[in-house]
Write an enzyme that holds these catalytic residues in place. Structure first.
Site, short mmCIF file in Angstrom:
data_model
loop_
_atom_site.label_atom_id
_atom_site.label_comp_id
_atom_site.label_asym_id
_atom_site.label_seq_id
_atom_site.Cartn_x
_atom_site.Cartn_y
_atom_site.Cartn_z
N LYS A 28 -11.69 -3.83 -19.46
CA LYS A 28 -11.30 -3.44 -20.81
C LYS A 28 -10.52 -4.56 -21.49
O LYS A 28 -10.77 -4.91 -22.65
CB LYS A 28 -10.41 -2.18 -20.76
N ASN A 29 -9.55 -5.13 -20.74
CA ASN A 29 -8.66 -6.10 -21.38
C ASN A 29 -9.34 -7.43 -21.65
O ASN A 29 -8.74 -8.32 -22.25
CB ASN A 29 -7.39 -6.30 -20.54
N ARG A 99 -4.28 -1.26 -29.23
CA ARG A 99 -3.46 -2.47 -29.22
C ARG A 99 -4.33 -3.72 -29.48
O ARG A 99 -3.93 -4.63 -30.20
CB ARG A 99 -2.79 -2.59 -27.84
N ASP A 123 -1.25 2.02 -26.00
CA ASP A 123 -0.35 2.77 -25.14
C ASP A 123 1.08 2.62 -25.61
O ASP A 123 1.50 1.53 -26.03
CB ASP A 123 -0.44 2.25 -23.70
N ASP A 314 0.19 -3.37 -15.23
CA ASP A 314 -0.84 -2.33 -15.24
C ASP A 314 -1.10 -1.74 -13.84
O ASP A 314 -1.65 -0.65 -13.72
CB ASP A 314 -2.16 -2.88 -15.82
C1 UD1 Z 1 -1.96 -6.94 -22.53
C2 UD1 Z 1 -2.78 -5.80 -21.97
C3 UD1 Z 1 -1.91 -4.76 -21.29
C4 UD1 Z 1 -1.01 -5.41 -20.26
C5 UD1 Z 1 -0.23 -6.59 -20.88
C6 UD1 Z 1 0.62 -7.35 -19.89
C7 UD1 Z 1 -4.66 -5.67 -23.50
C8 UD1 Z 1 -5.37 -4.90 -24.55
N1 UD1 Z 1 -3.49 -5.17 -23.06
O1 UD1 Z 1 -1.12 -6.40 -23.54
O2 UD1 Z 1 -2.78 -3.81 -20.63
O3 UD1 Z 1 -0.10 -4.45 -19.76
O4 UD1 Z 1 -1.16 -7.52 -21.48
O5 UD1 Z 1 -0.16 -7.80 -18.82
O6 UD1 Z 1 -5.11 -6.71 -23.05
N2 UD1 Z 1 5.82 -9.53 -26.61
C9 UD1 Z 1 6.73 -9.89 -27.61
N3 UD1 Z 1 6.26 -10.50 -28.75
C10 UD1 Z 1 4.94 -10.76 -28.93
C11 UD1 Z 1 4.02 -10.40 -27.91
C12 UD1 Z 1 4.49 -9.78 -26.76
O7 UD1 Z 1 7.92 -9.66 -27.47
O8 UD1 Z 1 4.58 -11.33 -29.98
C13 UD1 Z 1 6.30 -8.87 -25.39
C14 UD1 Z 1 5.79 -7.43 -25.29
O9 UD1 Z 1 6.57 -6.53 -26.02
C15 UD1 Z 1 5.85 -7.18 -23.81
C16 UD1 Z 1 5.49 -8.53 -23.22
O10 UD1 Z 1 5.74 -9.49 -24.25
O11 UD1 Z 1 7.15 -6.86 -23.41
C17 UD1 Z 1 4.05 -8.61 -22.75
O12 UD1 Z 1 3.18 -8.49 -23.83
P1 UD1 Z 1 1.73 -9.16 -23.87
O13 UD1 Z 1 1.55 -10.06 -22.70
O14 UD1 Z 1 1.54 -9.72 -25.23
O15 UD1 Z 1 0.78 -7.90 -23.65
P2 UD1 Z 1 -0.38 -7.36 -24.57
O16 UD1 Z 1 -1.29 -8.48 -24.94
O17 UD1 Z 1 0.16 -6.49 -25.64
#
Ligand code: UD1
Length: 426
Positions: A28-29, A99, A123, A314
């Site tokens: 999915k991701n 997301r 989520d 995850d």
């Molecule tokens: C993706 C995955 C999710 C997984 C996560 C971490 C998808 C659709 N989702 O989410 O399943 O749990 O990676 O492996 O691929 N953050 C900030 N600012 C930003 C971006 C992120 O503070 O601009 C923080 C987030 O709040 C979080 C952390 O960084 O605490 C990780 O986020 P990120 O790696 O960006 O995860 P996602 O891409 O949202």
């Protein structure tokens, strides 16, 4: 926690030992980002090994609203036609559902210099900001306004390559900057980039489309931008879903048995497999996946989530469920999403002995869990509750199954084929 809603319910009862073979679908991701990447170049794309999950349907609705033509030509294959008639305005109601909708930001601003997008849903793990996505794109010349309805971005002319250093290796921000940088003017360097296998998969597809990317798989990505007109469509096979693979291994861990997890890629889940082995499982690579066995009660371990190659957040609900019946006490530390312990009270309904203190959960293993009615709070926690339900004495009902459907392709059918006592009603 919400009360059960009147939709499909998963019902399972104590099962095991499990046996047979299960094939892991595409991730999915990864697929959601690969779908977004098709905004970058006109042409006809074929994505293979696409999981049959509702997040793919949601992403399809969003991309169709932006102007792509998308058809599932068989259960696991999407044909996507980009005929160049793209409107860079993502309707709020569609973008709000997942997301990964944020991943249209990079391709749209990169190729068209224009984007309007609702702030992304998905989520609920607590706050999920996109400041790194926006500041990275701003360093390349984009400008953004945050309005009540979401994000409005624009750029004058092509974005310019830039040196971008992330304070944290964000998966989504790395993907967005990558997709904008491949068509930017000049060289972009992303330092402290995320290294997840799904990012490697996106880089592979972007390279097939004509992008120049060095450092794939490392934390420094160097992207030499090409003219948008030189990018082309491609055929690409989605990488296997390491979280779904981990789920079937967790089912054997909790119910016992011997199974082959086909298409699991051991190199994408090394730390997790080491942890599973530390708990007492036997996991061996075979030709096309992994052979997994468990014939005794697991031993507890401590686990901390970290960005790849660390143990992914995850996986954590699965590990907490496994620790709930392991011998001893395990401490689980969440380093990515402070709000990601909300399913604990559901596991407690099954009799799990877990206490939470800030970012830590202390899991005292019990010999048995006991069936109960529980509610899936998100995709991965929902799957962990299903696996725990298969190991619990008596019957377990899992409600709010729509969360599980977002990321799991026929979880119930696959577990039933391994001998799990599990049904879906409604
Ligand atoms: C993706 C995955 C999710 C997984 C996560 C971490 C998808 C659709 N989702 O989410 O399943 O749990 O990676 O492996 O691929 N953050 C900030 N600012 C930003 C971006 C992120 O503070 O601009 C923080 C987030 O709040 C979080 C952390 O960084 O605490 C990780 O986020 P990120 O790696 O960006 O995860 P996602 O891409 O949202």
């Amino acid at each position: 926690m919400s009360s059960p809603t009147s939709e499909s319910v998963i019902v399972c009862s104590q099962s095991g030992p499990l046996s047979g073979k299960v094939t892991v679908p595409g991730a999915k991701n990864s697929v959601l980002k690969l779908m977004a990447a098709t905004l970058l170049a006109d042409g006809v794309y074929e994505l293979r090994n696409v999981p049959d999950i509702t997040d793919v349907d949601y992403m399809t609705d969003l991309l169709v609203a932006l102007g792509l033509d998308i058809e599932r030509i068989d259960r696991y294959c999407l044909r996507i036609v980009n005929s160049g008639r793209i409107s860079p305005v993502a309707p709020f109601a569609l973008a709000d559902r997942i997301r990964a909708s944020v991943n249209v930001l990079g391709p749209l601003i990169g190729r068209f210099g224009d984007v309007q997008l609702a702030l992304p849903g998905g989520d609920d793990f607590g706050g999920r900001p996109i400041d790194m996505h926006l500041s990275g794109l701003e360093a390349m010349g984009a400008q953004f306004d945050i309005t009540e309805d979401g994000v409005v971005g624009r750029a004058t002319g092509r974005l310019k390559g830039a040196d971008i250093t992330f304070a944290f290796p964000s998966v989504g921000a790395t993907e967005n900057i990558l997709m904008a940088a491949v068509v930017a003017d000049g060289v972009t360097t992303i330092s402290n980039a995320a290294r997840e296998p799904e990012i490697g998969d996106l880089c592979a597809m972007l390279r097939s489309m004509g992008a120049h990317i060095d450092g794939v798989g490392t934390s420094t990505l160097v992207i030499r931008g090409v003219s948008p007109a030189s990018m082309q469509s491609c055929v690409h096979e989605v990488v296997s879903d390491r979280v779904q693979a981990a789920t079937y291994i967790a089912a054997v861990a909790m119910c016992g048995g011997d199974i082959d997890v086909l298409r699991a890629v051991p190199g994408h889940m090394e730390m997790l497999l080491t942890r599973y082995a530390d708990m007492g499982m036997s996991i061996l690579p075979i030709d096309d996946g992994l052979r997994v066995s468990c014939h005794q009660r697991l031993s507890s371990v401590d686990v901390a989530t970290l960005p790849y190659p660390g143990i992914a957040t995850d996986y954590k609900p699965l590990l907490v469920a496994m620790l709930a019946t392991a011998d001893g006490t395990g401490i689980v530390t969440e380093n990515l999403y402070p709000g990601r312990f909300r399913y604990i009270e559901e596991l407690q309904k099954l009799g799990a002995d877990i206490s939470v203190d800030g970012h830590h959960a202390v899991v005292r293993g019990r010999e048995h869990l006991v069936g109960a009615t529980v509610v899936a709070p998100d995709i991965r926690a929902g799957a962990a509750l299903v696996v725990a339900g298969l190991a619990a004495q008596g019957m377990t009902e899992i409600h709010d199954v729509h969360h599980i459907d977002r990321g799991y392709d026929n979880l119930v059918g696959r577990l039933a084929s391994l001998g799990g006592s599990i049904n879906r009603i409604g």
